[in-house]
Design a protein around this motif. Structure first.
Motif, short mmCIF file in Angstrom:
data_model
loop_
_atom_site.label_atom_id
_atom_site.label_comp_id
_atom_site.label_asym_id
_atom_site.label_seq_id
_atom_site.Cartn_x
_atom_site.Cartn_y
_atom_site.Cartn_z
N VAL B 222 1.06 -1.19 0.06
CA VAL B 222 0.03 0.02 0.09
C VAL B 222 0.71 1.25 -0.07
N VAL B 223 1.83 1.08 0.83
CA VAL B 223 2.78 2.58 0.79
C VAL B 223 3.40 2.81 -0.49
N GLN B 224 3.86 1.32 -1.05
CA GLN B 224 4.34 1.55 -2.31
C GLN B 224 3.46 2.41 -3.27
N SER B 225 2.27 1.82 -3.34
CA SER B 225 1.31 2.20 -4.26
C SER B 225 0.95 3.52 -4.31
N ILE B 226 1.23 4.14 -2.90
CA ILE B 226 0.66 5.57 -2.98
C ILE B 226 1.99 6.62 -3.88
N GLN B 230 -0.50 11.46 -5.67
CA GLN B 230 -1.77 10.81 -4.67
C GLN B 230 -1.45 11.38 -3.46
N GLN B 231 -0.08 11.47 -3.06
CA GLN B 231 0.11 12.00 -1.69
C GLN B 231 -0.11 13.66 -1.56
#
Lengths: 161, 253
Positions: B222-226, B230-231
């Motif tokens: 999930v963290v990678q996919s942010i 998006q951030q």
């Protein structure tokens, strides 16, 4: 299970302790401590181990059949009862003791009869004030002077004076 | 022993059989002489003191014998008469030996009268000591015999307690066996339980590890996919939310 349930006979330790002669006290104490230790050990152990909850294990252990296998083997397992090697010896000892005590009591009774006889002799003696020397020699043969062996006064070896 | 006593009594019986010519009833004797026909067994004790005598010489029986005919003074008159007769007829001659006899006798009589009592008491004491010793020995013998008898009886009573010993031994053995058996059962139970618990514990551990790993992996992904885009968008949204919230808070105040 009949061989296992040899009911423990209640031993009256107080009466037992009374009859122990003083020179056998240590042996008695050792026996008693051993008995107490064994009683304590026995009391600490439950009579039956708690039942294993097979249902729980069957639900939780993933390996198939392991619980079933365990259960089958467990219920089929017969724990061998410890073999009783000493009871026969104890019985033999008891028989021997019975015999030797009977003998001892016989000998003891004979001794008592002897003592009683001597006691009666003493009790039936006339008082010393009324005795002559002849009476004394009758009552106590050891006071009689042997006039054949020692013909000259004092009729006994000088060392005995 | 009884035969000896009978033999001793036989002369007495023999003497008693023909009554002596001196009629027994006339003698007012202080002692009965050979009157009974029976032979007494055991012999009665010998008398402690001898017969009574007057003036140390003449037995009392003589005075009693003369009393009915001559009264109290009879024997003395007889004695005086006899003495005078001997002196006057010179049947007894007075010479120097008479004087010597008189002196010696007076000394002897004085000595006996003065010291007799003490000497007798001393002799009696010696005898008493001997008797006391003998008596002590006898009493001690009696006591020790009695004690021995009691000891023997006590030992017999003690011996009766052997049943307790064997009961205790058998109890010991039974308890030992029972304890052993129970220990074995417990051991079996414990071993089986340990193995089953091990299996269960292994499983739970594995599951835990799997869950943890899964969670971590999901988080990582999930963290990678942010993406950075998006951030930025999420940060801007957060700021706007905060402003709205603070406006709302100011309004509330």
């Amino acid at each position: 299970m009949a061989g296992r349930r040899a009911a423990l006979k209640a031993v009256d330790w107080a009466a037992f302790a009374e009859r122990v002669p003083p020179n056998q006290r240590p042996m008695y104490n050792a026996l008693k401590t051993r008995n107490d230790a064994l009683t304590a050990r026995l009391a600490a152990l439950p009579e039956k181990p708690p039942a294993i909850d097979w249902a729980y294990y069957k639900a939780n252990v993933a390996k198939a059949g392991m619980v079933d296998e365990f259960q089958k083997k467990f219920s089929a397992l017969k724990v061998p009862e410890p073999v009783d090697t000493q009871s026969a010896k104890i019985d033999a000892q008891e028989q021997e003791a019975a015999k030797s005590t009977a003998e001892y009591i016989q000998a003891s009774k004979a001794r008592i009869a002897q003592y009683e006889q001597q006691l009666q002799k003493f009790k039936n003696m006339i008082p010393f004030e009324q005795m002559t020397f002849e009476d004394l020699h009758e009552a106590f043969p050891e006071t009689k002077l042997d006039k054949e062996k020692y013909p000259y006064w004092p009729h006994k070896p000088i060392a005995d004076l | 022993m009884l035969s000896r006593l009978v033999l001793r009594a036989a002369p007495a019986a023999l003497r008693a059989l023909p009554p002596p010519p001196l009629a027994v009833g006339v003698l007012h004797a202080t002692r009965q002489l050979h009157t009974t026909q029976q032979s007494l067994a055991p012999l009665p004790p010998l008398p402690e003191k001898g017969g009574e005598v007057r003036h140390g010489l003449i037995p009392e029986e003589f005075f009693q014998f003369l009393y009915p005919k001559t009264g109290v003074t009879g024997p003395y008159m007889l004695g005086t008469g006899l003495l005078l007769y001997f002196l006057s007829k010179e049947i007894y001659v007075v010479n120097h030996e008479t004087v010597a006899a008189a002196c010696i006798l007076s000394v002897i009589i004085y000595g006996v009268k003065r010291f007799g009592g003490d000497v007798a008491a001393f002799a009696d004491k010696l005898n008493e000591e001997k008797m006391a010793k003998a008596l002590a020995v006898k009493n001690e013998a009696i006591n020790s015999l009695q004690a021995a008898i009691d000891e023997e009886k006590k030992e017999q009573w003690r011996v009766e307690g052997r049943t307790y010993l064997f009961d205790a031994k058998r109890n010991n053995v039974a308890m030992l066996l029972e304890a052993n058996y129970r220990e074995r059962l417990m051991m079996v139970y414990n071993e089986v339980k340990k193995r089953l618990d091990y299996q269960v514990a292994m499983q739970t551990l594995k599951r835990q590890k799997e869950q943890e790993h899964m969670i971590q992996w999901v988080e990582k992904n999930v963290v990678q996919s942010i993406t950075p885009q998006q951030q930025k968008e999420s940060v801007a949204k957060c700021i706007m939310d905060l402003k709205a919230l603070s406006k709302g808070a100011h309004a509330a105040l």
